[in-house]
Design an enzyme around this catalytic site. Structure first.
Site, PDB file in Angstrom:
ATOM      1  NE  ARG A 103      -2.479  -0.242   3.701  1.00  0.00           N
ATOM      2  CZ  ARG A 103      -3.267   0.129   4.687  1.00  0.00           C
ATOM      3  NH1 ARG A 103      -4.583   0.193   4.504  1.00  0.00           N
ATOM      4  NH2 ARG A 103      -2.781   0.435   5.852  1.00  0.00           N
ATOM      5  CB  THR A 107      -2.645   7.146  -2.428  1.00  0.00           C
ATOM      6  OG1 THR A 107      -1.876   5.955  -2.668  1.00  0.00           O
ATOM      7  CG2 THR A 107      -1.874   8.340  -2.972  1.00  0.00           C
ATOM      8  CG  ASP A 199       2.869  -3.203   8.853  1.00  0.00           C
ATOM      9  OD1 ASP A 199       3.137  -4.359   8.438  1.00  0.00           O
ATOM     10  OD2 ASP A 199       2.882  -2.207   8.116  1.00  0.00           O
ATOM     11  CG  ASP A 202       6.593  -3.552   9.628  1.00  0.00           C
ATOM     12  OD1 ASP A 202       7.373  -3.928   8.734  1.00  0.00           O
ATOM     13  OD2 ASP A 202       6.156  -2.382   9.699  1.00  0.00           O
TER      14      ASP A 202
HETATM   15  C1  PRP Z   1      -0.848  -4.919   4.241  1.00  0.00           C
HETATM   16  C2  PRP Z   1      -1.630  -6.209   4.290  1.00  0.00           C
HETATM   17  C3  PRP Z   1      -2.473  -6.139   3.046  1.00  0.00           C
HETATM   18  C4  PRP Z   1      -2.773  -4.663   2.959  1.00  0.00           C
HETATM   19  C5  PRP Z   1      -4.167  -4.457   3.464  1.00  0.00           C
HETATM   20  O1  PRP Z   1       0.225  -5.018   3.372  1.00  0.00           O
HETATM   21  O2  PRP Z   1      -0.822  -7.350   4.347  1.00  0.00           O
HETATM   22  O3  PRP Z   1      -1.821  -6.599   1.878  1.00  0.00           O
HETATM   23  O4  PRP Z   1      -1.831  -3.983   3.795  1.00  0.00           O
HETATM   24  O5  PRP Z   1      -4.561  -3.155   3.300  1.00  0.00           O
HETATM   25  P1  PRP Z   1      -5.689  -2.733   2.259  1.00  0.00           P
HETATM   26  O6  PRP Z   1      -6.840  -3.674   2.446  1.00  0.00           O
HETATM   27  O7  PRP Z   1      -6.021  -1.325   2.689  1.00  0.00           O
HETATM   28  O8  PRP Z   1      -5.105  -2.777   0.886  1.00  0.00           O
HETATM   29  P2  PRP Z   1       1.340  -3.867   3.264  1.00  0.00           P
HETATM   30  O9  PRP Z   1       0.983  -2.900   2.207  1.00  0.00           O
HETATM   31  O10 PRP Z   1       1.598  -3.304   4.630  1.00  0.00           O
HETATM   32  O11 PRP Z   1       2.588  -4.656   2.722  1.00  0.00           O
HETATM   33  P3  PRP Z   1       3.466  -5.786   3.439  1.00  0.00           P
HETATM   34  O12 PRP Z   1       2.614  -7.019   3.551  1.00  0.00           O
HETATM   35  O13 PRP Z   1       4.595  -5.945   2.490  1.00  0.00           O
HETATM   36  O14 PRP Z   1       3.907  -5.282   4.797  1.00  0.00           O
HETATM   37  N1  URA Z   2      -2.203  -3.574   6.860  1.00  0.00           N
HETATM   38  C1  URA Z   2      -1.781  -4.040   8.071  1.00  0.00           C
HETATM   39  O1  URA Z   2      -0.770  -4.750   8.152  1.00  0.00           O
HETATM   40  N2  URA Z   2      -2.487  -3.702   9.150  1.00  0.00           N
HETATM   41  C2  URA Z   2      -3.590  -2.944   9.097  1.00  0.00           C
HETATM   42  O2  URA Z   2      -4.207  -2.679  10.145  1.00  0.00           O
HETATM   43  C3  URA Z   2      -4.001  -2.469   7.836  1.00  0.00           C
HETATM   44  C4  URA Z   2      -3.296  -2.810   6.738  1.00  0.00           C
END
Ligand code: PRP
Ligand code: URA
Length: 208
Positions: A103, A107, A199, A202
Site C-alpha cells: 500500500r 494514498t 502492521d 512487520d
Molecule cells: C498490508 C496487508 C495487506 C494490505 C491491506 O500489506 O498485508 O496486503 O496492507 O490493506 P488494504 O486492504 O487497505 O489494501 P502492506 O501494504 O503493509 O505490505 P506488506 O505485507 O509488504 O507489509
Molecule cells: N495492513 C496491516 O498490516 N495492518 C492494518 O491494520 C491495515 C493494513
C-alpha cells in the site's frame, strides 16, 4: 455472497494474543499460521471428494480423497507469506503462486511489484491469502490480477477484516467468497484496522 466469519472462542482467544503488542515474533508467526490452517479447513468444506477402496485391519471400506491438483494458494506479499505454512498443513500438494503488492502509505492505493502464478492456474480454485483486509484495495487488485490470468474460482482468506474491506471486495468481486477469522470495527485515519494488530508484515518478519 455473505462473508464467512469464524465464530469460535479459541479463535478469539488466539487473536487476542496476536493483538497484544508484547507478543513475540515467534508466537505471532505461529498463531498466524495456526489460524490460517483453520480458515483453510473452512474454505475447503465444499471440496469435491472422490471415493476409493481402503482396507482397514478389520475390513474393506470406502475412503475419500480430494484432488489437490485442482487447488493453488496465492499469498499477497509480504504478510500473506505468514499464512502459507498453515494452509500447506491442510493441503500439502497444492501449488503456490505469489502476488507482490504494497500500500502506498499516503494514498493507501495498492502498488504491484511481483506476480508469478502456477501453470494452468485458470483450471484451479485459487485460495488467496492476506492476514489483513483493511480498505480492500490490495485484495481487490490481487483478485483482478488472478482474473486477468483466467482464474474463475477464487476464495479470499484473511485473519482480521474491517467492514470497509469486505464491502470493497463484495462490490468489485461479488463472485469471491471471503473467509475471515475476526471482523473488527473500522479503520483509523491512516488506514490501519482498529483495534487490529498493527502492521502484520512487520510483526511477522520483525522489521519494526
Ligand atoms: C498490508 C496487508 C495487506 C494490505 C491491506 O500489506 O498485508 O496486503 O496492507 O490493506 P488494504 O486492504 O487497505 O489494501 P502492506 O501494504 O503493509 O505490505 P506488506 O505485507 O509488504 O507489509
Ligand atoms: N495492513 C496491516 O498490516 N495492518 C492494518 O491494520 C491495515 C493494513
Amino acid at each position: 455472497m455473505k462473508e464467512i466469519i469464524l465464530n469460535h472462542p479459541m479463535i478469539r482467544h488466539k487473536i487476542s494474543i496476536l493483538r497484544n503488542e508484547k507478543t513475540s515474533t515467534k508466537e505471532f508467526r505461529e498463531l498466524i499460521s495456526e489460524i490460517a490452517m483453520v480458515l483453510c479447513y473452512e474454505a475447503l468444506r465444499d471440496a469435491k471428494e472422490e471415493e476409493y477402496d481402503v482396507k482397514t485391519p478389520i475390513m474393506a471400506t470406502k475412503g475419500t480423497k480430494v484432488n489437490e491438483d485442482n487447488y493453488a494458494f496465492v499469498p499477497i506479499l509480504r504478510a500473506g507469506l505468514g499464512m502459507v505454512d498453515g494452509v500447506l498443513k491442510v493441503m500439502p500438494n497444492a501449488k503456490i503462486g505469489h502476488i507482490g503488492l504494497y500500500r502506498n502509505e499516503e494514498t493507501l492505493e495498492p502498488v504491484r511489484y511481483y506476480c508469478k502464478l502456477p501453470k494452468n492456474i485458470e483450471k484451479k480454485q485459487v485460495i488467496l491469502l492476506d492476514p489483513m483486509l483493511a480498505t480492500g484495495g490490495s485484495g481487490s487488485a490481487a483478485i483482478s490480477m488472478l482474473k486477468q490470468d483466467g482464474v474463475k474460482d477464487i476464495k479470499f482468506l484473511s485473519i482480521i477484516a474491517a467492514p470497509s474491506g469486505i464491502k470493497k471486495i463484495k462490490k468489485d468481486h461479488p463472485d469471491v467468497q471471503i473467509y475471515c477469522a475476526q471482523l473488527d470495527e473500522k479503520l483509523n485515519d491512516v488506514g490501519y484496522i482498529m483495534p487490529g494488530l498493527g502492521d502484520a508484515g512487520d510483526r511477522i518478519f520483525g522489521t519494526k
